[in-house]
Design an enzyme around this catalytic site. Structure first.
Site, PDB file in Angstrom:
ATOM      1  CE  LYS A   1      -2.943  -2.473   3.129  1.00  0.00           C
ATOM      2  NZ  LYS A   1      -3.309  -2.597   4.537  1.00  0.00           N
ATOM      3  N   GLY A   2       2.085   1.129   0.457  1.00  0.00           N
ATOM      4  CA  GLY A   2       2.913   2.289   0.732  1.00  0.00           C
ATOM      5  C   GLY A   2       3.051   3.303  -0.392  1.00  0.00           C
TER       6      GLY A   2
ATOM      7  CD  GLU B   1       8.484  -0.398  -3.387  1.00  0.00           C
ATOM      8  OE1 GLU B   1       7.782   0.308  -2.631  1.00  0.00           O
ATOM      9  OE2 GLU B   1       8.716  -1.593  -3.165  1.00  0.00           O
TER      10      GLU B   1
ATOM     11  CG  ASP C   1      14.717  -1.397   4.929  1.00  0.00           C
ATOM     12  OD1 ASP C   1      15.940  -1.290   5.104  1.00  0.00           O
ATOM     13  OD2 ASP C   1      13.933  -1.686   5.842  1.00  0.00           O
TER      14      ASP C   1
ATOM     15  CE  LYS D   1      14.471   2.573   6.301  1.00  0.00           C
ATOM     16  NZ  LYS D   1      14.007   1.637   7.357  1.00  0.00           N
TER      17      LYS D   1
ATOM     18  CG  PHE E   1      10.542   1.854  11.104  1.00  0.00           C
ATOM     19  CD1 PHE E   1      10.527   0.821  10.179  1.00  0.00           C
ATOM     20  CD2 PHE E   1       9.344   2.420  11.511  1.00  0.00           C
ATOM     21  CE1 PHE E   1       9.323   0.344   9.664  1.00  0.00           C
ATOM     22  CE2 PHE E   1       8.128   1.945  11.002  1.00  0.00           C
ATOM     23  CZ  PHE E   1       8.129   0.904  10.083  1.00  0.00           C
ATOM     24  CB  VAL E   2      11.028   6.969   8.047  1.00  0.00           C
ATOM     25  CG1 VAL E   2      12.397   7.461   8.459  1.00  0.00           C
ATOM     26  CG2 VAL E   2      11.122   6.164   6.747  1.00  0.00           C
TER      27      VAL E   2
ATOM     28  CG  ASP F   1       2.511   0.589   7.443  1.00  0.00           C
ATOM     29  OD1 ASP F   1       3.375   0.409   6.558  1.00  0.00           O
ATOM     30  OD2 ASP F   1       2.049  -0.330   8.149  1.00  0.00           O
TER      31      ASP F   1
END
Ligand code: IMP
Ligand code: MG
Length: 182
Positions: free
Chosen positions: A45-46, A101, A105, A133, A154-155, A161
């Site tokens: 979903k990001g 995207e 990561d 990252k 972690f963002v 989310d």
């Protein structure tokens, strides 16, 4: 009004910085694909927020498709396990495909996806990612359009989310430890 603000430790990238970066990326994409007809593939979903905002800076005939994969569940570490939850509606054969995207990561999700999509014989296959990252990709990946390199933290926000929350934050930030439920 902004109910999540108390959970944010640091704002890493402000809303207006994201907006101007997406505008730049959109202009570049418009130049690179001039005269062509692009298919944007969003990874749910990001990517839905990045997709919506980036696409409005691309001045080309566009079609949209979405794929849903799962890699994390509720945790904050990559499992390396990628499952396709929803496949594309479009046939990719001979299409110019740009995968959009939110974040790269470990790169495991993208590596899996690109291999899968390449097998469908698109004419071209490239990637646009808002965030990458720094220095931790387990696999070398060629990200044609990359918005920001960020530290290995972690963002959340702008589609990203933690346990399905914070996707609607208009900026990218880190969470206070208390927000993780600790
Ligand atoms: P990768 O397979 O490790 O590259 O992770 C890919 C997916 O994990 C991303 O598309 C996100 O959905 C999620 N992810 C990775 N890092 C973060 C983060 O810092 N915050 C929120 N989600 C993340
Ligand atoms: Mg994602």
């Amino acid at each position: 009004m902004e109910t999540y603000a108390d959970d944010i430790e640091n704002v890493l990238i402000k809303a207006d910085e994201i907006e101007s970066k997406l505008a730049e990326m959109g202009e570049q994409i418009t130049r690179d694909y001039e005269g062509r007809h692009l298919l944007l593939v969003g990874v749910l979903k990001g990517a839905f927020v990045v997709m919506a905002d980036l696409s409005r800076h691309i001045r080309l005939p566009l079609e949209f498709d979405f794929m849903a994969v799962s890699s994390y569940g509720a945790a904050t570490k990559t499992s390396g396990v990628v499952r396709i939850l929803k496949d594309l509606d479009h046939d990719l054969k001979d299409r110019d495909v740009l995968v959009v995207e939110d974040i790269v990561d470990s790169g495991l999700t993208l590596k899996y996806l690109l291999k899968n999509l390449a097998g469908r014989k698109p004419a071209t296959l490239e990637v646009a990612a808002l965030l990458r990252k720094e220095g931790i990709q387990q696999v070398p990946l060629d990200i044609r359009y990359c918005g920001f390199d960020i530290p290995n933290e972690f963002v959340v926000g702008y589609g990203l989310d933690f346990s399905e929350r914070y996707r609607n934050l208009p900026y990218i930030g880190t969470l206070k430890p208390s927000a993780y439920g600790g």
